[in-house]
Design a protein around this motif. Sequence first.
Motif, PDB file in Angstrom:
ATOM      1  N   SER A 142      52.143 -33.643  20.258  1.00  0.00           N
ATOM      2  CA  SER A 142      50.753 -33.916  20.567  1.00  0.00           C
ATOM      3  C   SER A 142      50.074 -32.678  20.677  1.00  0.00           C
ATOM      4  O   SER A 142      48.894 -32.693  19.899  1.00  0.00           O
ATOM      5  N   TYR A 143      50.857 -31.377  20.481  1.00  0.00           N
ATOM      6  CA  TYR A 143      50.499 -29.876  20.697  1.00  0.00           C
ATOM      7  C   TYR A 143      49.224 -29.788  20.108  1.00  0.00           C
ATOM      8  O   TYR A 143      49.835 -28.994  18.658  1.00  0.00           O
ATOM      9  N   ILE A 144      47.902 -29.693  19.581  1.00  0.00           N
ATOM     10  CA  ILE A 144      47.108 -28.532  19.023  1.00  0.00           C
ATOM     11  C   ILE A 144      46.228 -28.231  19.545  1.00  0.00           C
ATOM     12  O   ILE A 144      45.806 -28.050  20.356  1.00  0.00           O
ATOM     13  N   PRO A 145      46.913 -26.633  18.510  1.00  0.00           N
ATOM     14  CA  PRO A 145      46.304 -25.622  19.695  1.00  0.00           C
ATOM     15  C   PRO A 145      44.707 -24.875  19.393  1.00  0.00           C
ATOM     16  O   PRO A 145      44.805 -24.213  21.089  1.00  0.00           O
ATOM     17  N   SER A 146      44.223 -25.158  18.500  1.00  0.00           N
ATOM     18  CA  SER A 146      42.721 -25.114  19.073  1.00  0.00           C
ATOM     19  C   SER A 146      42.003 -25.553  20.041  1.00  0.00           C
ATOM     20  O   SER A 146      40.882 -25.900  20.081  1.00  0.00           O
ATOM     21  N   TYR A 147      42.774 -26.696  20.348  1.00  0.00           N
ATOM     22  CA  TYR A 147      42.280 -28.031  21.694  1.00  0.00           C
ATOM     23  C   TYR A 147      42.086 -26.672  23.300  1.00  0.00           C
ATOM     24  O   TYR A 147      42.186 -26.942  24.228  1.00  0.00           O
ATOM     25  N   PHE A 148      43.173 -25.426  22.518  1.00  0.00           N
ATOM     26  CA  PHE A 148      42.989 -24.829  23.980  1.00  0.00           C
ATOM     27  C   PHE A 148      42.565 -23.056  24.067  1.00  0.00           C
ATOM     28  O   PHE A 148      42.598 -22.871  23.438  1.00  0.00           O
ATOM     29  N   THR A 149      41.354 -23.368  25.064  1.00  0.00           N
ATOM     30  CA  THR A 149      40.412 -21.785  24.644  1.00  0.00           C
ATOM     31  C   THR A 149      40.836 -21.929  25.800  1.00  0.00           C
ATOM     32  O   THR A 149      40.360 -22.393  27.593  1.00  0.00           O
ATOM     33  N   LEU A 150      40.896 -20.942  26.193  1.00  0.00           N
ATOM     34  CA  LEU A 150      40.832 -20.240  27.011  1.00  0.00           C
ATOM     35  C   LEU A 150      39.996 -18.605  27.656  1.00  0.00           C
ATOM     36  O   LEU A 150      39.076 -17.903  26.394  1.00  0.00           O
TER      37      LEU A 150
END
Length: 199
Positions: A142-150
Amino acid sequence: TLNMNSTFLILTFNVVVDPAKFRPADLSLQSSPLLNSSSVLLTGGTPSTTVGTKITLQLSPADILSIQSNLQVAKSMNTSWLTFSSNLISDTFGNPASFVQPIKAMTYVPDTIRPTVVRFAGLSLQDNSISVSFSEPVLYSSYIPSYFTLSSSSQGSDVFNLTGGIPTISASNPSLLVVMLSSSDVIYIKKSTTLGKGA
């Protein structure tokens, strides 16, 4: 009854039973009535103490984690079957419970509570990964890269949304998501003068 939202189960008997003789570690949840089906053996929990025909068991944190980590058991009414032996409980006269075949849950409440992030476990530019701990086991698919913000700070002075990466779930901790960063994301982070430069 199996309620995965409130994490308890209710057992109903045909006679009055003695809650002091209840042994939750004798219970096992399984995905079907078949002998070789996937199963989770309970280890404890907090049972109700009122004498009657029902026992309510609040599942232990360890058992909740085991059930949530098993993708086949207790995911619907059709995958919620209970087994136990005569050691499970006795009636008020000391007669042990009769052994029965696996019993299907008559009522099932699914887990509808969304997992939340409980800790940003870290960003490593040595093995090019980030680790995030959640409130419950999660699916790496279910991982969506764009949902993770550094972000370089809590005020978000320098922010970067991930564009890729390979997600995995820790074998020892199914609530820990580890993402191996994409090469392009690693290059961007390392070039940044603020991202990944300290605690």
